[in-house]
Scaffold this active site. Structure first.
Site: not given
Ligand code: NAD
Ligand code: TDX
Length: 332
Positions: A121-123, A152, A148, A79, A82, A36
């Site tokens: 996620t902790d969310e 999850k 979201y 996957a 997110s 994606t």
């Molecule tokens: P991301 O959005 O960067 O990556 C997600 C990946 O999944 C992408 O490569 C996308 O192409 C793939 N994908 C999406 N839909 C798909 C589908 N239907 N089939 C196959 N692949 C698909 O996300 P991320 O930040 O790397 O998060 C990865 C995992 O970790 C998620 O499950 C998210 O909930 C969890 N997580 C993320 C955070 C964070 O801070 N980013 C924190 C805690 C948990």
């Molecule tokens: O421009 C911004 N300004 C701002 O103040 C953006 C993009 C975000 N924010 C705030 C919103 C949140 O309080 O910053 C904080 C972090 O935002 P995000 O990066 O969107 O993260 P969050 O919504 O906390 O979720 C992230 O952590 C948990 C990941 O995107 C999720 O995938 C994960 O599950």
């Protein structure tokens, strides 16, 4: 664990995890990723071709998932759709990927008795008051706020039901906010760094008092590998590195590290239903599996991340303008 299937292995954390596994184990890795807008082909291309194979496909399609699961010893399921803001604009891909996709994986691992680790996620726990002395633990009740986090939470419930009802060999982890290289510019830290690199001001939602508990993606990866290798089937582990900071503090730190006045940011429209604070108590993971984070100095990790975005403009540039246009249309 010789043959490992990593869903979402081209995403921000998934690609970091595959790099970690290639360095730390002898496993052969197959990445299943729909590629994606959030996928990083470059991060997968940088891996040794004799260790890692990329299969482009959708986790919600049984015809894709079934034959792949059948030829692996374990699945690590990253996957997902997110981004909270995207889920508020259009929840439908979140329901399909995060719920139907997880269901499809569960049915396949059930049929083939393949070990599963589900990344969450902790969310799912909702949010805490700023002055609440408690942090999230494995026993905190689920209370998700956004489409979201609800999707999850639903995926976690499916995994637990498949463990209890069908004996699926699964573990779950719930991690706090990740930062590091390869994170999409829609997310908070990369957005603010690239805004400063563009000569614009960082953008804080609402007051900026919201608190997130930051962990480096590399520490998330080492924790997931520890759970995969040593975790007890049916158990949930919270992953966190004691990195609580308000968004305001993080923006001021980014500005200072990038040589700009600490108050050179703007307040923009708040996120609807914006969670106030997340905080993780990760004692179970540390005590039972002996895990600890390597990146304990958030300021140093952030400085490295800023340098990474400075030197990878070719990577983030193509996504930047469209991302900012979407935010601008919402006054964010
Ligand atoms: P991301 O959005 O960067 O990556 C997600 C990946 O999944 C992408 O490569 C996308 O192409 C793939 N994908 C999406 N839909 C798909 C589908 N239907 N089939 C196959 N692949 C698909 O996300 P991320 O930040 O790397 O998060 C990865 C995992 O970790 C998620 O499950 C998210 O909930 C969890 N997580 C993320 C955070 C964070 O801070 N980013 C924190 C805690 C948990
Ligand atoms: O421009 C911004 N300004 C701002 O103040 C953006 C993009 C975000 N924010 C705030 C919103 C949140 O309080 O910053 C904080 C972090 O935002 P995000 O990066 O969107 O993260 P969050 O919504 O906390 O979720 C992230 O952590 C948990 C990941 O995107 C999720 O995938 C994960 O599950």
């Amino acid at each position: 664990m010789k043959r490992l299937l990593v869903t979402g292995g081209a995403g921000f954390i998934g690609s970091n995890f595959v790099h970690h596994v290639v360095g730390e184990t002898d496993a052969q890795v197959t990445v299943l990723d729909k590629m994606t807008y959030a996928a990083n082909r470059e991060a997968v291309d940088a891996l040794p071709a004799d260790r890692v194979e990329l299969v482009e496909g959708d986790i919600a399609e049984e015809s894709v998932v079934e034959p792949l699961v059948a030829r692996h010893d374990a699945v690590v399921h990253f996957a997902a759709e997110s981004h909270n803001d995207n889920s508020l604009d259009d929840p439908s891909p979140f329901i399909r990927t995060n719920l139907i996709g997880t269901f499809t994986i569960l049915e396949a691992v059930r049929r083939h008795d393949v070990r599963l680790h589900h990344v969450s996620t902790d969310e799912v726990y909702g949010d805490l008051a700023l002055d609440d002395p408690k942090r999230f633990t494995e026993d905190t009740p689920y209370n998700p706020s956004s489409p979201y986090s609800a999707s999850k939470a639903g995926s976690d419930h499916l995994v637990r039901a498949w463990v209890r009802s069908f004996g699926v060999r699964a573990t779950i982890s719930n991690c706090s906010n990740n930062y590091g290289p390869w994170q999409h510019v829609e997310k908070f830290i990369p957005r603010q760094i690239t805004e400063v690199l563009e000569g614009r001001r960082p953008k804080l939602y609402g007051s900026g008092e919201n608190v997130r508990d930051w962990i480096h993606a590399e520490d998330h990866s080492s924790a997931v590998l520890a759970i995969l290798e040593r975790g007890a089937v049916g158990e949930t582990y919270l992953i966190g590195a004691d990195g609580e900071r308000s968004n305001l503090e993080v923006v001021r730190l980014i500005l200072t590290l990038m040589g700009r006045p600490a108050d050179d940011f703007e307040h923009v429209n708040d996120r609807v239903g914006h969670d106030l604070r997340y905080a993780i108590e990760s004692g179970k993971l540390r005590t039972e599996l002996g895990w600890s984070p390597r990146f304990e100095d958030f300021e140093a990790g952030l400085a490295d991340t800023i340098e990474w975005y400075r030197s990878h403009e070719d990577w983030w540039r193509p996504a930047k303008d469209a991302t900012e246009a979407t935010y601008a249309a919402k006054g964010q």
